[in-house]
Design a protein around this motif. Sequence first.
Motif, short mmCIF file in Angstrom:
data_model
loop_
_atom_site.label_atom_id
_atom_site.label_comp_id
_atom_site.label_asym_id
_atom_site.label_seq_id
_atom_site.Cartn_x
_atom_site.Cartn_y
_atom_site.Cartn_z
N GLN A 133 -28.01 44.21 -125.33
CA GLN A 133 -29.03 44.04 -124.30
C GLN A 133 -28.69 42.86 -123.38
N GLY A 134 -28.11 41.81 -123.94
CA GLY A 134 -27.67 40.68 -123.13
C GLY A 134 -26.56 41.08 -122.17
N GLU A 135 -25.67 41.96 -122.64
CA GLU A 135 -24.59 42.47 -121.77
C GLU A 135 -25.18 43.25 -120.60
N ILE A 136 -26.21 44.06 -120.88
CA ILE A 136 -26.87 44.82 -119.80
C ILE A 136 -27.46 43.86 -118.78
N ALA A 137 -28.16 42.84 -119.24
CA ALA A 137 -28.76 41.87 -118.32
C ALA A 137 -27.68 41.17 -117.50
N ASN A 138 -26.55 40.86 -118.13
CA ASN A 138 -25.47 40.17 -117.42
C ASN A 138 -24.89 41.05 -116.31
N VAL A 139 -24.68 42.33 -116.60
CA VAL A 139 -24.15 43.26 -115.60
C VAL A 139 -25.15 43.43 -114.46
N GLU A 140 -26.42 43.59 -114.79
CA GLU A 140 -27.44 43.77 -113.75
C GLU A 140 -27.59 42.51 -112.89
N HIS A 141 -27.46 41.36 -113.50
CA HIS A 141 -27.51 40.10 -112.75
C HIS A 141 -26.32 40.02 -111.79
N SER A 142 -25.16 40.42 -112.25
CA SER A 142 -23.97 40.45 -111.38
C SER A 142 -24.19 41.39 -110.20
N ALA A 189 -32.95 29.98 -115.46
CA ALA A 189 -32.20 29.28 -116.50
C ALA A 189 -31.73 30.26 -117.58
N GLU A 190 -32.56 31.25 -117.89
CA GLU A 190 -32.20 32.21 -118.93
C GLU A 190 -31.07 33.13 -118.48
N ILE A 191 -31.17 33.70 -117.28
CA ILE A 191 -30.13 34.63 -116.84
C ILE A 191 -28.83 33.90 -116.56
N HIS A 192 -28.93 32.65 -116.12
CA HIS A 192 -27.69 31.91 -115.87
C HIS A 192 -27.02 31.46 -117.17
N MET A 193 -27.81 31.28 -118.21
CA MET A 193 -27.19 31.03 -119.52
C MET A 193 -26.51 32.30 -120.01
N ILE A 194 -27.14 33.44 -119.82
CA ILE A 194 -26.52 34.71 -120.18
C ILE A 194 -25.20 34.87 -119.43
N GLU A 195 -25.21 34.55 -118.15
CA GLU A 195 -24.00 34.64 -117.35
C GLU A 195 -22.91 33.70 -117.89
N ALA A 196 -23.29 32.46 -118.21
CA ALA A 196 -22.31 31.49 -118.72
C ALA A 196 -21.74 31.95 -120.06
N ILE A 197 -22.58 32.46 -120.93
CA ILE A 197 -22.10 32.96 -122.23
C ILE A 197 -21.17 34.15 -122.02
N GLY A 198 -21.54 35.03 -121.12
CA GLY A 198 -20.71 36.19 -120.84
C GLY A 198 -19.36 35.82 -120.23
N ASN A 199 -19.33 34.78 -119.42
CA ASN A 199 -18.10 34.37 -118.74
C ASN A 199 -17.21 33.45 -119.57
N HIS A 200 -17.79 32.84 -120.60
CA HIS A 200 -17.05 31.86 -121.40
C HIS A 200 -17.18 32.20 -122.88
N LYS A 201 -16.38 33.15 -123.30
CA LYS A 201 -16.40 33.58 -124.70
C LYS A 201 -16.05 32.40 -125.61
N ASN A 202 -16.70 32.35 -126.75
CA ASN A 202 -16.46 31.30 -127.75
C ASN A 202 -16.76 29.89 -127.24
N ALA A 203 -17.71 29.78 -126.33
CA ALA A 203 -18.14 28.45 -125.88
C ALA A 203 -19.26 27.97 -126.80
N ASN A 204 -19.16 26.72 -127.21
CA ASN A 204 -20.23 26.16 -128.04
C ASN A 204 -21.30 25.53 -127.14
N ALA A 205 -22.35 25.00 -127.73
CA ALA A 205 -23.47 24.44 -126.97
C ALA A 205 -23.00 23.31 -126.06
N SER A 206 -22.12 22.46 -126.56
CA SER A 206 -21.63 21.33 -125.77
C SER A 206 -20.85 21.82 -124.55
N GLU A 207 -20.01 22.82 -124.74
CA GLU A 207 -19.25 23.37 -123.62
C GLU A 207 -20.17 24.04 -122.60
N LEU A 208 -21.16 24.78 -123.09
CA LEU A 208 -22.13 25.41 -122.18
C LEU A 208 -22.90 24.34 -121.41
#
Length: 146
Positions: A98-107, A36-55
Motif C-alpha cells: 500500500q505504501g508503494e501505491i501511495a508512492n507511485v500516485e504521489h509521483s 510530511a507523511e507522503i514525503h517520508m514515503i517518498e524518501a523511504i521509497g527512494n532510499h532503500k535500507n535507510a535508517n532513521a538517522s539517514e532519513l
Amino acid sequence: MKQNEILEKIICFSNKVSQNNKRPNNYGTEHTLYSAEIHMIEAIGNHKNANASELSTIMGITNGAINQVANKLIKKGLVEQYRMKDNKKDVFYQLTPQGEIANVEHSNYHKEQYHHMEEYIDELVPEEINIINKFLDELINSWPPN
C-alpha cells in the motif's frame, strides 16, 4: 522597488506551499496523507535500507520527527520497520504494498503538478538556468533555520 516585488513573490509562493502542505491528500490508498507523511514515503521509497538517522538527514527533520511520522505510517499499514541481521541497533524502514501505491500516485501527482514548469524550464538557455539556480541557492542558504 524590484527587491520588494521579488520578496513579495517569494512570500506568496511560500504561503501557497504552506497552505498546500496543510491539506491531506489521497494517493490511491484508504488513507489521506499529510505532506510530511507522503514525503517520508517518498524518501523511504527512494532510499532503500535507510535508517532513521539517514532519513533525518535526507528530509531535513529531527530523528524524533522521523519516528513520529514513521509510527503514523506504520499504523496506517503503509510502512514497516525492520532491523538488519548484522545491525540490531538501527531501525530501518520499507514500504508495504500500500505504501508503494501511495508512492507511485504521489509521483504521478508531482508529474501533473510540475508539467507546466518543466515545459518552461526546457525553453530556458543554460545561462538563465544558472541565474535561477544561483538565486535559489542564495534563497535556501539565507532562509531562517527551522
